[in-house]
Enzyme design. Structure first.
Site, mmCIF file in Angstrom:
data_model
loop_
_atom_site.group_PDB
_atom_site.id
_atom_site.type_symbol
_atom_site.label_atom_id
_atom_site.label_comp_id
_atom_site.label_asym_id
_atom_site.label_seq_id
_atom_site.Cartn_x
_atom_site.Cartn_y
_atom_site.Cartn_z
ATOM 1 N N THR A 1 1.325 -4.318 4.121
ATOM 2 C CA THR A 1 1.106 -4.577 5.550
ATOM 3 C C THR A 1 0.434 -5.921 5.824
ATOM 4 O O THR A 1 0.543 -6.461 6.920
ATOM 5 C CB THR A 1 0.247 -3.459 6.167
ATOM 6 O OG1 THR A 1 -0.980 -3.371 5.444
ATOM 7 C CG2 THR A 1 0.978 -2.138 6.130
ATOM 8 N N THR B 100 0.824 -1.211 0.000
ATOM 9 C CA THR B 100 0.000 0.000 0.000
ATOM 10 C C THR B 100 0.858 1.261 0.000
ATOM 11 O O THR B 100 0.465 2.279 -0.571
ATOM 12 C CB THR B 100 -0.926 -0.019 1.233
ATOM 13 O OG1 THR B 100 -1.789 -1.153 1.109
ATOM 14 C CG2 THR B 100 -1.785 1.217 1.328
HETATM 15 N N1 DAS Z 1 -2.657 -4.139 1.735
HETATM 16 C C1 DAS Z 1 -1.701 -4.149 0.655
HETATM 17 C C2 DAS Z 1 -0.575 -5.119 0.879
HETATM 18 O O1 DAS Z 1 -0.473 -5.729 1.925
HETATM 19 C C3 DAS Z 1 -2.334 -4.363 -0.671
HETATM 20 C C4 DAS Z 1 -1.748 -3.553 -1.793
HETATM 21 O O2 DAS Z 1 -0.999 -2.617 -1.616
HETATM 22 O O3 DAS Z 1 -2.069 -3.868 -2.923
HETATM 23 O O4 DAS Z 1 0.257 -5.274 0.009
#
Ligand code: DAS
Length: 350
Positions: free
Chosen positions: A108, A35
């Site tokens: 995360t 993210t």
């Molecule tokens: N929550 C994000 C992760 O853990 C998802 C993303 O960025 O596409 O990668």
């Protein structure tokens, strides 16, 4: 986007993004995606170099170099990527100009798993700080820049040396072994339910709550002792859980199963019987719990497994490790060809 990510994986970009390196500690940032890099349009993600450039003043005190390892949501990280990432850190640490510390930017969702894997497989004095963001790179109030800035500060800090792998989120520093994502969206999603944070990154200072280790961090599973990763899965206990999933995992070739047990590690009678059958096929069972905190209790095993407790170590208690972390320990122990007794002893050390 997938094709682009693969190219990055094969041809990591290694760029210095901050100027004059004289007398400044070097922190090497390895960007994997998540993210923190996500722009939310389904196609584009910021690169690690862009993320570092976005935090402006960090280059005044730290020489930051950046490498793009991948640019993926963290659910797409694989075991082989873990091995490659850990290997890359080991390689850079033993090179002619090793960095003072490393920062890994990561999604995360599975951050706690990657951090724990690195803690178990990479030794040395240089701290490894894993960070990310709860809000996308272009969101109002995005937390990525502050997290990355703080992670770089921690990775450069003499007080962080020897502490192994940590997670930095929302100004808090956590030991990789203790940290878990315990909320889906909040900025304070990361906690260490049993141990609490290991420290804090305040604007004026970094404060560690535990004493600095005397020496460097020792890896429990150095990469050169790990063979192929065996299949190890997690089975959840719940009212009505039967034998279907556990039997199917054994048929699929699982070498280990972690039980995310109810309470202190219990299950239903049917699931307990299936796990016992699995042990008869040489599958290792590690008992954890689904509560999110607290120790798995001796004597709280499913009835059908109780008589196996301690028996040739095929049934091991995992104390307060959550199921996804117990899975990593069991997988590494099996990949390191540890025998039943050694695995049993290993888990009792947690
Ligand atoms: N929550 C994000 C992760 O853990 C998802 C993303 O960025 O596409 O990668």
């Amino acid at each position: 986007m997938r094709r682009r990510a693969v190219v990055w994986l094969l041809l990591p970009v290694f760029v210095a993004v901050t100027g004059n390196a004289q007398d400044k500690p070097r922190v090497h940032v390895i960007a994997t995606g998540g993210t923190i890099s996500n722009l939310g349009n389904g196609t584009e993600r910021r690169t690690g170099a862009e993320l570092v450039t976005g935090i402006g003043d960090i280059g005044e005190r730290v020489d930051v170099t950046v490498e793009q390892f991948s640019n993926l949501a963290s659910g797409s990280i694989t075991h082989e990527m873990w091995r490659k990432l850990a290997g890359r850190i080991v390689e850079l640490s033993s090179g002619s100009r090793p960095p003072a510390g490393f920062v890994i930017t990561h999604g995360t969702d599975t951050m706690e798993e990657t951090a724990f894997f690195l803690d178990l497989t990479v030794g040395g004095c240089a701290p490894i700080v894993v960070t990310g963001a709860m809000r996308r790179a272009n969101a109002v109030g995005a937390d990525g820049p502050a997290n990355l800035r703080n992670a770089i500060r921690v990775a450069a800090a003499p007080a962080a040396r020897g502490r192994g792998t940590m997670v930095l989120m929302n100004d808090e520093i956590f030991a990789a072994r203790d940290v878990a994502k315990t909320n889906t969206t909040r900025l304070n999603a990361f906690t260490a339910p049993d141990a609490g944070p290991a420290g804090v990154a305040d604007p004026d200072t970094l404060d560690f709550y535990r004493e600095k280790p005397a020496g460097c961090h020792a890896a429990r599973f150095p990469l050169d002792r790990i063979g192929e990763f065996p299949r190890v899965d997690v089975v959840y206990a719940y009212i009505g859980a039967d034998s279907v999933i556990a039997d199917a995992l054994v048929a699929a070739g699982a070498k280990g199963i972690v039980l995310a047990g109810v309470g202190r590690g219990g299950s239903t009678p049917a699931l307990g019987r299936a796990l016992r059958r699995a042990t008869e096929n040489g599958v290792f069972i590690a008992v954890s719990n689904r509560t999110g905190s607290g120790r798995t209790g001796a004597g709280s095993y499913p009835d059908s497994l109780a008589t196996l407790a301690g028996d040739r170590g095929i049934f091991v208690n995992v104390s307060s490790l959550n199921p996804q972390k117990a899975r990593i320990v069991l997988m590494l122990a099996l990949a390191a060809h540890m025998d039943a007794r050694a695995i049993s002893d290993l888990f009792s050390g947690y």
